[in-house]
Design a protein around this motif. Structure first.
Motif, short mmCIF file in Angstrom:
data_model
loop_
_atom_site.label_atom_id
_atom_site.label_comp_id
_atom_site.label_asym_id
_atom_site.label_seq_id
_atom_site.Cartn_x
_atom_site.Cartn_y
_atom_site.Cartn_z
N VAL A 505 0.87 -1.18 0.00
CA VAL A 505 0.00 0.00 0.00
C VAL A 505 0.91 1.23 0.00
N ARG A 506 0.75 2.09 -1.02
CA ARG A 506 1.65 3.24 -1.16
C ARG A 506 0.83 4.52 -1.29
N ALA A 507 1.41 5.61 -0.79
CA ALA A 507 0.80 6.93 -0.95
C ALA A 507 1.92 7.94 -1.22
N TYR A 508 1.76 8.72 -2.30
CA TYR A 508 2.79 9.73 -2.60
C TYR A 508 2.17 10.87 -3.41
N LYS A 509 2.95 11.95 -3.51
CA LYS A 509 2.48 13.17 -4.19
C LYS A 509 2.84 13.12 -5.67
N ILE A 510 1.85 13.51 -6.50
CA ILE A 510 2.12 13.64 -7.95
C ILE A 510 2.53 15.07 -8.26
N ASP A 511 1.72 16.04 -7.82
CA ASP A 511 2.06 17.44 -7.99
C ASP A 511 1.35 18.26 -6.91
N GLN A 512 1.67 19.55 -6.86
CA GLN A 512 1.15 20.43 -5.82
C GLN A 512 0.99 21.83 -6.36
N LYS A 513 -0.11 22.48 -6.01
CA LYS A 513 -0.33 23.88 -6.33
C LYS A 513 -0.88 24.56 -5.09
N ASP A 514 -0.05 25.38 -4.48
CA ASP A 514 -0.36 25.99 -3.19
C ASP A 514 -0.65 24.87 -2.18
N ASN A 515 -1.85 24.91 -1.59
CA ASN A 515 -2.20 23.89 -0.59
C ASN A 515 -2.92 22.68 -1.19
N MET A 516 -3.16 22.69 -2.49
CA MET A 516 -3.85 21.56 -3.13
C MET A 516 -2.83 20.54 -3.62
N TYR A 517 -2.97 19.35 -3.11
CA TYR A 517 -2.07 18.25 -3.48
C TYR A 517 -2.83 17.27 -4.36
N ASN A 518 -2.18 16.81 -5.42
CA ASN A 518 -2.73 15.71 -6.21
C ASN A 518 -1.99 14.45 -5.77
N LEU A 519 -2.71 13.57 -5.07
CA LEU A 519 -2.08 12.40 -4.46
C LEU A 519 -2.40 11.13 -5.24
N ARG A 520 -1.47 10.20 -5.18
CA ARG A 520 -1.65 8.90 -5.84
C ARG A 520 -1.55 7.81 -4.78
N PHE A 521 -2.50 6.90 -4.84
CA PHE A 521 -2.52 5.74 -3.94
C PHE A 521 -2.42 4.48 -4.78
N GLU A 522 -1.60 3.54 -4.33
CA GLU A 522 -1.43 2.27 -5.04
C GLU A 522 -1.65 1.11 -4.09
N ILE A 523 -2.38 0.11 -4.58
CA ILE A 523 -2.51 -1.17 -3.88
C ILE A 523 -2.05 -2.24 -4.84
N GLU A 524 -0.85 -2.76 -4.59
CA GLU A 524 -0.23 -3.74 -5.49
C GLU A 524 -0.15 -5.09 -4.80
N ASP A 525 -0.51 -6.16 -5.54
CA ASP A 525 -0.39 -7.51 -4.99
C ASP A 525 0.30 -8.42 -6.00
N ASN A 526 0.79 -9.55 -5.52
CA ASN A 526 1.36 -10.56 -6.43
C ASN A 526 0.47 -11.80 -6.44
N GLY A 527 -0.84 -11.55 -6.49
CA GLY A 527 -1.82 -12.63 -6.48
C GLY A 527 -2.10 -13.21 -7.85
N ILE A 528 -3.35 -13.64 -8.08
CA ILE A 528 -3.68 -14.43 -9.27
C ILE A 528 -3.73 -13.59 -10.55
N GLY A 529 -3.93 -12.25 -10.42
CA GLY A 529 -3.97 -11.41 -11.60
C GLY A 529 -5.29 -11.50 -12.36
N ILE A 530 -5.41 -10.67 -13.41
CA ILE A 530 -6.65 -10.58 -14.20
C ILE A 530 -6.29 -10.66 -15.68
N THR A 531 -7.06 -11.41 -16.43
CA THR A 531 -6.81 -11.52 -17.87
C THR A 531 -7.08 -10.18 -18.55
N LYS A 532 -6.40 -9.93 -19.69
CA LYS A 532 -6.54 -8.66 -20.39
C LYS A 532 -7.96 -8.41 -20.88
N GLU A 533 -8.64 -9.49 -21.34
CA GLU A 533 -10.00 -9.30 -21.85
C GLU A 533 -10.99 -8.94 -20.75
#
Length: 745
Positions: A505-533
Motif C-alpha cells: 500500500v503506497r501513498a505519494y504526491k504527484i504534484d502540488q499547487k499551493d495547498n492543493m495536493y494531487n495524491l496517488r494511492f497504489e494497492i499492489e499484490d502478487n496474487g492471481i492477476g486478471i486476464t486482459k480481456e
C-alpha cells in the motif's frame, strides 16, 4: 428308500459341520473379546505407571481386535482412550483426529454416555490450549448428555473441569458455583479424588476473593484427603495452592516452605509434571449403566424431537433467504430495464427532448420508489433471519447445529452487504452522494485501514507492506469516510485474491499547487492477476474475473463499481494494471487540500465507555411499535438481554394512546404498519410531547426519506437489520442525556 437315507445323512452332516463352524466362530469371538480386555487392562496399567508409549501400543492392539469383531462400542471407547494418551505425550494433532473418530462412531451408534466422556476430554484439551470458550461449550455438551442418561456420578468431573476454565478466565463467581456442585456430587458418590481436587480449586477461588481463612481451610481439607488416598498430583497442587494463599496473607516463610514441598514432590513423580497433564480426566469409561436400552431409547426420541425443531427453523429461514434473493433478482431486473429505457430516451431527436426528459425523470422517480419499496421488503424478512439466527446461536445450540447456524448467519450478512452495495450504487448513479469534508490525518487513516484488514491477510498467509512518501504531509481536508471505503474495498480485494504472497500500500504526491495536493494511492499484490480481456469490464457492476473466480472467492462484483463511483465524486481517477498469474495494481489519484493545523484526537470521546452497563436501567421504559410478530419478539429479546423493560404495541393508534397514558424514555417506531403509519403516529405524538426520544426502527434507508423522517419528529433512524453495537450506541446517547447525532442532517 436308501436314496432318501443318503440325503438325510448328507443334510445332517452339513448341518453338524455348519453348527460346528458357527460354534468355532463364537468361540473365536469370545477369545478375541478376552484378548481385547487383556490389552485394555495392560494399557491402563501402563498408563497408571506413566508408561504412555506402551499404553498406546496396547490400545492399538485392542483397537485392531475391536475392528475385527466389529464391536463399534469398544472401538469408539478405545479411540477416546488413545486420544487421551496421545494428548499426554504431546501429540495433540493425533489426539484430535482420534477424538473425531470416536465422536463419529459414538454419534452413529447413539452411545451417548461415552460420547459425553469424549466431549469431556475434548474440553480438557481445549482448556490446556487456553481455548476456554470452546472448552466450556463442549463441557456443556458433555454435562447435558450425562444428565440426559441419568448418570449423575459422572457430572462432577465435568463441573470440576468447567470450574478450572472459569478460574483461568478469572470468573470466580461461576467457578465457585461449579465447585459447589462438584463437591455435593463427589460426596454423594464417594469420589475422593474429585472431592480433593474440588476443595483445592475452591481454595484458589477463595484466595482470589481474599477470603484467606476459608481458603486455608479448603486447601487443608483437600490436602488431607489427597494424602490419605495417596493422590500425588492433588497433594502437589495443594502444596502450590497453600504457598499462594500464604503469600497473599504475607506469611512468606510458610509460603516458601510449601513451595519447597511442591518442588520435592514434583521431582519424585517420574516423567510427569502433573499440573500440565490432562487435568480433570479420570480415565474411567462407562461400559454398563442402569436401564441402558430405555435410556438410549429416550435419548433417541429427544434427539429426533430436537432435530425436528431445528430442521423446521432452518427450513423457515432458508425459505426466507430464497424469497429475499428472488425479490432482489426481480428488483435488479426492473432496475436495469428502467435504466435501459432512460438511456434510449437520451438518443431521440431534439424535438422530443422535453418529453424524453419528463419520461426520464418519471423513470428515475419510479426506480427510486421501487428500490425504496424493495429495500423495505428485503430488509424486513432479513431482520427476522439474522435476528433468529443470532438468538439460536446465543441459546447454546448442539455442537453439530452450530456450523449450520453460522452458515445461515454468513448468508444473511452477505445478503445485507449485497443490498447495501446496490443501494449505494443507486445513490451514486442518482447523484445523491454528498461530500463531507473534514480535517483528518491521512497517514493514520491508511494505517488504521491496514490494521483492520491485517487478520484477513494473516489468514491468507499474506504480508502487508506500507509505504508513505517521506515528503508527504499527514494532515489534509477531505471526505475521509469515502477515502476509507475506497481503500477498504481495494485492499480487501487484493487480500482475497492473494494467497501466501505480498501486498504493498503506497501513498505519494504527484504534484502540488499551493495547498492543493494531487495524491496517488497504489494497492499492489502478487496474487492471481486478471486476464486482459476482463480488465476492460472490471469497474462495471456485477463484474469479476470469471464465474469460476466468483464462485471460488465469493463477492458480488459491486465493490469496484462503487470504488469508481466514489473516486469520481472525489474528482479523481482510477487505473488498473494486471498480468495473469503475476499480480494486480489498482491505483487512484484524488486532490486533497493540505492543512497546517495538527489533527486533534478526540481523546475524551475515546475514553468514554459508551456502555449500557454504566447506566442505571432499573426505571427505563421503552415502547416497541411493530406490527410484525417475529420482529416484535426479536427486538424485545435484544432489549431484555440489555436489561431493559419494554412494552409492545402493533399499530400507530395504540402507540399514540400508550404514550399518552405511560411515561416512556424511548420509542422504537416502525414505519409501515396497518392503520396510521409510524410517520403519522410520530406527528401526533409531537403535538403533546416534544421531548420524548423517538427512533424510526425501520428498513427504509434511502436519503430521500430522511428529510421526511426529520419533519415528522423522529430523533434518528435505526435501520433494520441493525448491528448490535450501533443500536446500543444510539440507545446509550438517548438514555445518558448525550446529544443525539441525527442521521437526518
Amino acid at each position: 428308500m436308501s436314496q432318501v437315507k443318503y440325503y438325510i445323512f448328507v443334510f445332517l452332516a452339513c448341518f453338524c459341520s455348519l453348527a460346528s463352524a458357527q460354534l468355532d466362530s463364537v468361540e473365536d469371538t469370545e477369545k478375541l473379546a478376552i484378548k481385547l480386555q487383556e490389552h485394555l487392562d495392560q494399557a491402563k496399567l501402563s498408563s497408571d505407571r506413566g508408561d504412555y508409549y506402551n499404553a498406546k501400543n496396547s490400545l492399538q492392539n485392542a483397537l485392531d481386535i475391536s475392528k475385527k469383531i466389529e464391536d463399534k462400542s469398544s472401538e469408539g471407547k478405545i479411540y477416546t482412550k488413545i486420544a487421551k494418551v496421545q494428548f499426554l505425550v504431546n501429540e495433540q494433532d493425533q489426539a484430535n483426529i482420534s477424538l473425531t473418530k470416536a465422536l463419529q462412531i459414538q454419534r452413529k451408534i447413539d452411545d451417548y454416555p461415552n460420547l459425553a466422556i469424549t466431549y469431556n476430554i475434548k474440553g480438557v484439551i481445549y482448556s490446556t490450549k487456553k481455548e476456554y470458550e470452546n472448552a466450556l461449550e463442549v463441557f456443556n455438551s458433555a454435562k447435558n448428555l450425562f444428565e440426559q442418561e441419568d448418570l449423575d456420578e459422572y457430572i462432577s468431573e465435568v463441573t470440576l473441569n468447567e470450574a478450572k476454565a472459569y478460574i483461568a478466565l478469572e470468573n470466580y463467581e461461576e467457578a465457585k458455583a461449579k465447585l459447589e456442585k462438584t463437591i455435593i456430587i463427589a460426596k454423594k458418590y464417594d469420589q475422593e479424588r474429585r472431592l480433593s481436587s474440588a476443595l483445592i480449586q475452591s481454595a484458589k477461588v477463595s484466595n482470589a476473593l481474599n477470603n484467606i481463612e476459608l481458603a486455608l481451610s479448603q486447601a487443608d481439607e483437600g490436602l488431607a484427603i489427597a494424602k490419605t488416598k495417596k493422590i500425588l498430583e492433588n497433594v502437589n497442587e495443594a502444596y502450590l495452592t497453600l504457598s499462594d494463599i500464604h503469600e497473599n496473607n504475607k506469611d512468606y516463610q510458610s509460603s516458601l516452605d510449601y513451595v519447597k514441598k511442591h518442588l520435592v514432590l514434583s521431582d519424585s513423580i517420574l516423567n510427569i509434571k502433573r499440573e500440565n497433564l490432562a487435568p480433570g480426566i479420570s480415565g474411567q469409561f462407562i461400559s454398563n449403566y442402569k436401564d441402558a436400552e430405555n435410556a438410549q431409547l429416550k435419548a433417541q426420541v429427544e434427539e429426533v424431537t430436537a432435530e425436528s425443531a431445528f430442521t423446521r427453523i432452518t427450513t423457515i429461514l432458508s425459505i426466507a433467504l430464497i424469497t429475499i434473493l428472488s425479490l432482489l433478482t426481480l428488483s435488479l431486473y426492473k432496475n436495469n430495464n428502467i435504466r435501459l429505457r432512460t438511456n434510449n430516451m437520451l438518443h431521440i431527436k431534439n424535438d422530443e427532448l422535453i418529453v424524453a426528459k419528463e419520461k426520464a425523470e418519471l423513470a428515475s422517480k419510479t426506480k427510486a420508489n421501487f428500490l425504496s419499496t424493495v429495500t423495505h421488503e428485503l430488509r424486513t424478512p432479513l431482520y427476522a433471519v439474522t435476528g433468529l439466527t443470532n438468538m439460536l446461536l446465543d441459546e447454546k445450540p448442539k455442537e453439530h447445529q452450530i456450523p449450520h447456524l453460522k452458515s445461515l448467519k454468513f448468508s444473511g450478512d452477505y445478503l445485507l452487504t449485497f443490498i447495501n452495495d446496490i443501494l449505494q450504487i443507486n445513490k451514486i448513479e442518482a447523484n445523491k452522494v454528498e461530500l463531507d469534508p473534514e480535517q483528518f490525518n491521512l497517514k493514520h487513516k491508511l494505517e488504521n485501514v491496514i490494521s483492520a484488514l491485517s487478520n484477513s491477510a494473516k489468514d491468507n498467509e499474506t504480508e502487508l507492506h506500507f509505504e508513505y512518501d517521506d515528503g508527504l504531509p499527514e494532515t489534509f481536508i477531505g471526505d475521509q469516510l469515502k477515502i476509507s471505503q475506497i481503500l477498504i474495498n481495494l485492499l480487501g480485494n487484493a487480500i482475497k485474491f492473494t494467497k501466501d504472497g505480498d501486498i504493498w500500500v503506497r501513498a505519494y504526491k504527484i504534484d502540488q499547487k499551493d495547498n492543493m495536493y494531487n495524491l496517488r494511492f497504489e494497492i499492489e499484490d502478487n496474487g492471481i492477476g486478471i486476464t486482459k480481456e476482463k480488465q476492460d469490464h472490471m469497474f462495471e457492476s456485477f463484474s469479476q474475473g470469471s464465474v469460476q473466480i466468483n464462485r471460488k472467492y465469493g463477492g458480488t462484483g459491486l465493490g469496484l463499481s462503487i470504488v469508481k463511483g466514489l473516486i469520481e465524486i472525489l474528482k479523481g481517477k482510477i487505473y488498473l494494471k494486471s498480468e495473469l498469474g503475476k499480480g494486480t495494481t489498482f491505483s487512484f489519484e484524488i486532490p486533497l487540500e493540505y492543512t497546517e493545523i495538527a489533527e486533534k484526537l478526540k481523546v475524551e470521546e475515546t475514553k468514554k465507555s459508551n456502555k449500557m452497563e454504566d447506566l442505571d436501567l432499573s426505571n427505563v421504559k421503552i415502547l416497541i411499535v411493530e406490527d410484525n410478530k417475529i420482529n416484535q419478539m426479536i427486538t424485545k429479546k435484544i432489549l431484555n438481554k440489555m436489561n431493559l423493560y419494554c412494552d409492545v404495541v402493533d399499530n400507530g393508534e395504540d402507540a399514540v394512546e400508550q404514550v399518552k397514558n405511560t411515561t416512556y424514555d424511548v420509542v422504537l417506531m416502525d414505519i409501515h404498519m396497518p392503520g396510521i403509519s409510524g410517520l403519522e403516529a410520530t406527528k401526533i405524538i409531537r403535538t403533546f410531547d416534544k421531548e420524548l426520544t423517538i427512533f424510526a426502527l425501520t428498513a427504509v434507508t434511502l436519503e430521500d426519506k430522511m428529510q421526511e423522517f426529520g419533519e415528522a419528529g423522529f430523533d434518528d433512524i435505526i435501520s433494520k437489520p441493525f448491528k448490535q453495537e450501533d443500536f446500543e450506541k444510539k440507545l446509550y446517547a438517548a438514555l445518558s442525556g448525550e446529544k443525539i447525532v441525527s442521521s437526518f442532517f
